[in-house]
Design a protein around this motif. Structure first.
Motif, PDB file in Angstrom:
ATOM      1  N   ALA A   1      54.146  42.291  41.606  1.00 24.55           N
ATOM      2  CA  ALA A   1      54.690  43.572  42.072  1.00 24.55           C
ATOM      3  C   ALA A   1      55.955  43.945  41.293  1.00 24.55           C
ATOM      4  O   ALA A   1      57.008  44.230  41.866  1.00 24.55           O
TER       5      ALA A   1
ATOM      6  N   CYS B   1      54.162  34.028  33.915  1.00 21.13           N
ATOM      7  CA  CYS B   1      52.806  34.479  34.204  1.00 21.13           C
ATOM      8  C   CYS B   1      52.066  34.851  32.918  1.00 21.13           C
ATOM      9  O   CYS B   1      50.947  34.382  32.670  1.00 21.13           O
TER      10      CYS B   1
ATOM     11  N   TYR C   1      57.575  36.889  35.504  1.00 14.74           N
ATOM     12  CA  TYR C   1      56.639  37.690  34.717  1.00 14.74           C
ATOM     13  C   TYR C   1      56.359  36.998  33.378  1.00 14.74           C
ATOM     14  O   TYR C   1      55.201  36.867  32.966  1.00 14.74           O
TER      15      TYR C   1
ATOM     16  N   ASP D   1      49.115  43.620  32.614  1.00 12.48           N
ATOM     17  CA  ASP D   1      48.726  44.345  33.825  1.00 12.48           C
ATOM     18  C   ASP D   1      48.505  43.400  34.995  1.00 12.48           C
ATOM     19  O   ASP D   1      48.947  43.667  36.115  1.00 12.48           O
ATOM     20  N   GLU D   2      47.814  42.286  34.747  1.00  9.94           N
ATOM     21  CA  GLU D   2      47.555  41.316  35.810  1.00  9.94           C
ATOM     22  C   GLU D   2      48.867  40.773  36.380  1.00  9.94           C
ATOM     23  O   GLU D   2      49.021  40.669  37.599  1.00  9.94           O
ATOM     24  N   CYS D   3      49.795  40.434  35.509  1.00  5.43           N
ATOM     25  CA  CYS D   3      51.065  39.859  35.965  1.00  5.43           C
ATOM     26  C   CYS D   3      51.916  40.897  36.699  1.00  5.43           C
ATOM     27  O   CYS D   3      52.568  40.569  37.697  1.00  5.43           O
ATOM     28  N   VAL D   4      51.909  42.128  36.214  1.00 11.72           N
ATOM     29  CA  VAL D   4      52.648  43.196  36.896  1.00 11.72           C
ATOM     30  C   VAL D   4      52.126  43.355  38.319  1.00 11.72           C
ATOM     31  O   VAL D   4      52.901  43.455  39.275  1.00 11.72           O
ATOM     32  N   LYS D   5      50.812  43.344  38.473  1.00 10.36           N
ATOM     33  CA  LYS D   5      50.211  43.491  39.810  1.00 10.36           C
ATOM     34  C   LYS D   5      50.475  42.274  40.676  1.00 10.36           C
ATOM     35  O   LYS D   5      50.861  42.405  41.838  1.00 10.36           O
ATOM     36  N   GLU D   6      50.257  41.074  40.121  1.00 11.52           N
ATOM     37  CA  GLU D   6      50.447  39.845  40.895  1.00 11.52           C
ATOM     38  C   GLU D   6      51.867  39.704  41.413  1.00 11.52           C
ATOM     39  O   GLU D   6      52.085  39.219  42.517  1.00 11.52           O
TER      40      GLU D   6
END
Length: 142
Positions: free
Chosen positions: A38, A64, A61, A31-36
């Motif tokens: 985009a 990350c 990704y 989740d953190e990597c998806v958000k960081e």
């Protein structure tokens, strides 16, 4: 005295054991990597099916996620000992054949690739060669 304390801290950090992560950690890192980064929904859906296309977004990704896990560092690359321990638990025998097979998937980036490409190259090999073991290590615990 300050130098002595600094040396002790560095020795302590260097000898710190890797802590095996769980499914909850994996989901948080994803989740953190998806958000960081985009990451678009269509790629996230592929990642959830263990599909990782060879594109710049996916490469970063992978970097990350592996970095957050403590399995990859942009300076030194993959930490095979940590990967082995993550997959088999705290009592990994780093002299066994499985360790050698993990090590065969990673390189020291002799090609001079950027960190994202480097992480992707090693991770896709690890996934190809060890997907069942990786999935087992991350399965929900009953």
């Amino acid at each position: 005295m300050k130098v002595f304390v600094a040396i002790c801290v560095l020795i302590g950090l260097a000898s710190a054991d890797y802590v095996v992560k769980n499914r909850h950690d994996m989901l948080a890192y994803r989740d953190e990597c998806v958000k960081e980064l985009a990451v678009p929904v269509d790629l996230v859906e592929k990642y959830q099916r263990w599909e990782y296309p060879n594109d710049a977004k996916t490469q970063c990704y992978i970097k990350c996620v592996f970095t957050k896990w403590g399995l990859f560092d942009v300076q030194s690359g993959f930490n095979v000992e940590n990967i082995h321990q993550q997959l088999v638990g705290n009592h990994a025998d780093h002299n066994e054949a499985f360790h050698a097979s993990l090590a065969a998937c990673v390189d020291k980036n002799e090609q001079g690739s950027n960190a994202c490409e480097w992480a992707y190259r090693g991770a896709t090999c690890l996934l190809k060669e060890n997907l069942a073991q990786i999935q087992k290590s991350l399965a929900p615990k009953a």
